[in-house]
Design an enzyme around this catalytic site. Structure first.
Site, mmCIF file in Angstrom:
data_model
loop_
_atom_site.group_PDB
_atom_site.id
_atom_site.type_symbol
_atom_site.label_atom_id
_atom_site.label_comp_id
_atom_site.label_asym_id
_atom_site.label_seq_id
_atom_site.Cartn_x
_atom_site.Cartn_y
_atom_site.Cartn_z
ATOM 1 N N ASP A 113 0.885 -1.159 0.000
ATOM 2 C CA ASP A 113 0.000 0.000 0.000
ATOM 3 C C ASP A 113 0.930 1.217 0.000
ATOM 4 O OD1 ASP A 113 -2.033 1.808 0.022
ATOM 5 O OD2 ASP A 113 -3.101 0.956 1.742
HETATM 6 C C1 BGC Z 1 -4.875 3.541 0.130
HETATM 7 C C2 BGC Z 1 -4.980 2.593 -1.049
HETATM 8 C C3 BGC Z 1 -4.740 3.327 -2.330
HETATM 9 C C4 BGC Z 1 -3.392 4.014 -2.268
HETATM 10 C C5 BGC Z 1 -3.057 4.810 -3.497
HETATM 11 C C6 BGC Z 1 -3.593 4.329 0.098
HETATM 12 O O1 BGC Z 1 -3.576 5.309 1.082
HETATM 13 O O2 BGC Z 1 -4.967 2.823 1.333
HETATM 14 O O3 BGC Z 1 -6.234 1.973 -1.063
HETATM 15 O O4 BGC Z 1 -4.805 2.454 -3.417
HETATM 16 O O5 BGC Z 1 -3.387 4.907 -1.163
HETATM 17 O O6 BGC Z 1 -3.868 5.929 -3.595
#
Ligand code: BGC
Length: 759
Positions: free
Chosen positions: A228
């Site tokens: 993530d």
């Molecule tokens: C979120 C993800 C997301 C990523 C990119 C993170 O903070 O938890 O779900 O895909 O950011 O935006």
């Protein structure tokens, strides 16, 4: 096409380490000298959020269709529709030069308080898995990749970057992992995104058990594990744990650490090669998809409307809906003019256009006289004068439609909900209007359940319209006027009150840990087991028609676990309009060696029927429909015996129950150990052979000493025996050591060697 092994062999250590980290917030590193291009990833689960300037994290995004969020799409219980949504999203990704969409999110709704629940499908792992498989298949069928997320146990926003989800292995396997497992095995997502949080003390990004042993090992995942965004703390530990690609980048310090670790032998170059290989394969997959072009904005908008209409759930209807013969309608509530159609955070889409409920109603309700009052402000502030105005127009109309959207301050990525309530102003508004106007219909826009006990009895109908996507307004009008017969059913329970919810006492955790104390018992599994009344149960939703279930049957009443069984039922539309029914099949294990939920969803089918029409629905149940994860065997097991198959229109509206007999074909390994009880020794086939004769002798001896005579007073002997049955064999023998040839530990060790085939 890339020659992966040839490229790998020409890469320097520096190139490899750099390649395993993003080059920008949204793209991988290009290695021009070897002909490896960069690929682009963007959010998210219900639309394409393509940054206009991909070099920055927060740039405004390019227009794309905002489809309904996952709470709504799951409530369709229509995988074919999700597949089409996936195909449409992929077409947009291609037009916007995106290689991988970061979604779907399949975390479980452990508590309705989860701030990001709107992005997740369900409280039930089977339903979430089916929806994820369909969406991924749809997206990837067009050559665009996906990233199923957030692996794993990322079920809250409170301390989401650090908190440790303390969850036992069986609960992980049966509740929190199956949606990932189904998707990985059946839809092969190109990537899996690890979670921010820790699981039992180890970061998701470093979790060898989850990433390497289970995901890549047991499930055979061949794609890329991506972090993530910002989830990697220790790049060396994460690589060793099985994380292939760190995002976002660049991260020179992490790259340097990786190079040093390989040089010093802390991690092997082969481990790094393995991740590089996986990322190269991913780039190669992405290369095969044509890029650019346009997408059909109107067609996708229409699809978004169709999905929204199928996901909306009619919760209450005293017959007022669909609206007929109304001349004057009062439309009340800010969200009738300012649609609330998606949630805050990384999934937020810049929509191609947005339909407005009031406009859509007016388009369909020709000849009707419309009035409007705002009813409440965007925030949670109190405005009695707005309520007065609303009551005034409601009184003068035939019906009042109150549009209530949960204030964004009450739900979003990044923070959890504090309560399940609407705002004070909204509650007072509904109460005041309903008091004056018996024909009051409430239309809710929210991503997760709200409680309704303060007002629901006073209103004529309630439509759960969710975060409905950019075209949801038209879907609401379609349902209110009966152009579409509602067919959504809840993918999550609506509780009566917050204190009734399964994780209530273990939420949101403290001192760095959140204990999943309710174990398997989340959602309906909890309400079933405890007999706690709910506002609306899992699987529930009304229609403008009625359905009868008849002629339930199974392909075999006795069957082997590996063969499974198929459940059939005839469904008839007994009403006056066409409609769709969602038939649900739950399985109840009559007797199991471990505690099991009262029933679990294991199959469903959605069927469309004209008035008077009957169709047979066939729902197959496989090995896993009857199995549970045994933490001592470390595997999914079945146990021979009787199971009830419950065929229902919701989790509480069970129409038929059939009993079947399963024959387990498993040969389980012997798990007797030094702590095993007498009962466990006797229950184990090998244990019984080895220990049986000694047991018989013990029994006779006991009967004799307790009674002074071998045959008399059996009862006392048996009572004592019952007591001994649950003691470890080694302890029982310990009391009789004088009669043994060796110390009890040695005797049991000998017997263990025999049962484990070592003697
Ligand atoms: C979120 C993800 C997301 C990523 C990119 C993170 O903070 O938890 O779900 O895909 O950011 O935006």
């Amino acid at each position: 096409m890339l020659d992966i092994e040839a490229i790998l062999s020409q890469m320097t250590l520096e190139e490899k380490a750099t390649f395993c980290t993003g080059a920008t917030p949204w793209s991988t590193l290009a290695i021009e000298r070897l002909g490896v291009p960069s690929i682009v990833m963007t959010d998210g689960p219900h639309g394409v959020r393509r940054a206009s300037d991909p070099r920055t994290l927060s740039a405004k995004s390019l227009p794309a269709t905002c489809f309904p969020t996952a709470s709504c799409t799951a409530s369709t219980w229509n995988p074919a529709l999700l597949q089409r949504m996936g195909e449409a999203m992929a077409e947009e990704a291609i037009a916007l030069n995106v290689d991988i969409l970061l979604g779907p999110g399949v975390n479980m709704k452990r508590s309705p308080l989860g701030g990001r629940n709107f992005e997740y499908f369900s409280e039930d792992p089977y339903l979430a898995g089916e929806m994820a498989v369909a969406l991924i298949n749809g997206i990837q069928s067009k050559g665009v990749g996906t990233s199923i997320k957030h692996y794993a146990a990322n079920n809250q926003e409170f301390e989401r970057f650090t908190i440790s989800a303390e969850v036992d292995e069986r609960t992980l396997r049966e509740i929190y992992l199956p949606a990932f497992e189904a998707a990985v095995k059946r839809a092969k997502p190109w990537t899996v995104m690890c979670s921010y949080n820790k699981i039992n003390g180890t970061f998701g990004s470093e979790h060898r058990h989850l990433l390497t042993e289970i995901l890549k090992g047991e499930w055979g995942f061949e794609g890329v594990v991506v972090s993530d965004w910002g989830a990697v703390r220790d790049r060396v530990k994460s690589l060793a744990g099985g994380l292939d690609l760190e995002m976002p980048g660049p991260k020179p310090a992490h790259v340097r650490a990786l190079i040093e670790a390989v040089k010093s032998g802390q991690v092997s170059e082969e481990a790094l090669n393995e991740s590089v290989r996986r990322i190269l394969r991913l780039v190669d997959q992405a290369l095969r998809t044509p890029k650019g072009g346009t997408f059909d904005v109107d067609a996708h908008h229409a699809l978004a409307r169709q999905i929204a209409a199928e996901g909306m759930v009619l919760l209450k209807n005293n017959g007022i809906l669909p609206l007929k013969e109304v001349k004057k309608v009062a439309v009340i509530g800010r969200s009738a003019r300012e649609p609330y159609f998606q949630g805050g955070g990384s999934s937020n889409i810049n929509p191609t256009r947005v339909d407005v409920p009031l406009d859509e109603l007016q388009k369909q309700g020709e000849g009707i006289q419309w009035t409007y009052a705002e009813g409440y402000a965007v925030d949670e502030s109190l405005h009695p004068e707005m309520i007065d105005e609303a009551v005034r127009i409601a009184r003068e109309a035939d019906v009042a439609l109150i549009f209530v959207a949960l204030p964004p301050s009450k739900e979003s990525e990044g923070y959890d909900r504090q309560d399940l309530d609407l705002s004070r102003q909204q509650i007072a508004l509904i109460q005041a209007v309903a008091k004056e106007q018996p024909g009051t219909v409430v239309i809710l826009n929210n991503g997760a359940p709200v409680v309704m006990s303060e007002w629901i009895d006073g209103v004529a109908a309630v439509l759960e319209a969710w975060m409905m996507g950019q075209a949801g307004a038209g879907a609401i009008a379609d349902i209110l006027f009966g152009k579409v017969n509602p067919s959504g059913k809840l993918a999550e329970t609506f509780p009566v009150r917050l204190a009734d919810t399964p994780a209530y006492l273990n939420w949101p955790g403290e001192a760095g840990k959140v204990r999943y104390g309710e174990g398997l018992y989340i959602g309906y599994r909890y309400y079933d087991a405890k007999g706690v009344p709910v506002l609306f149960p899992f699987g529930y939703g009304l229609s403008y028609t009625t359905f009868a279930y008849s002629n339930p049957r199974v392909s075999a009443t006795t069957f082997r676990d590996v063969d499974g069984v198929t459940v059939y039922v005839d469904v008839t539309n007994t009403g006056k309009v066409a409609g769709k029914e969602i038939v649900q099949v739950y399985v109840h294990d009559r007797q199991a060696s471990l505690s099991r939920p009262v029933k679990e969803l294991k199959g469903f089918a959605k069927v469309e029927l004209q008035p008077g029409e009957t169709r047979t629905v066939a729902i197959p149940l496989d090995f896993r429909a009857f199995a549970f994860y045994h933490p001592e065997y470390n595997q999914w097991i079945t146990e021979s015996g009787e199971f009830d198959i419950l065929i229902g229109a919701s989790s509480v509206d069970i129409r038929h129950t059939l009993t079947v007999t399963l024959e387990s074909t498993l040969e389980l390994p012997c798990i007797l150990n030094m702590e095993s009880t007498v009962r466990e020794w006797l229950a184990d086939p090998r244990g019984k052979v080895v220990f049986g004769p000694m047991f018989e002798q013990m029994r006779r001896e006991m009967a004799r000493t307790m009674s002074g005579g071998e045959e008399s007073n059996e009862l006392i002997g048996m009572d004592m025996m019952g007591f001994l049955m649950d003691m470890p064999l080694v302890s029982v023998l310990g009391f009789q050591e004088a009669n043994l040839p060796a110390p009890a530990e040695v005797v049991v060790a000998d017997m263990l060697a025999k049962v484990h085939g070592k003697a």
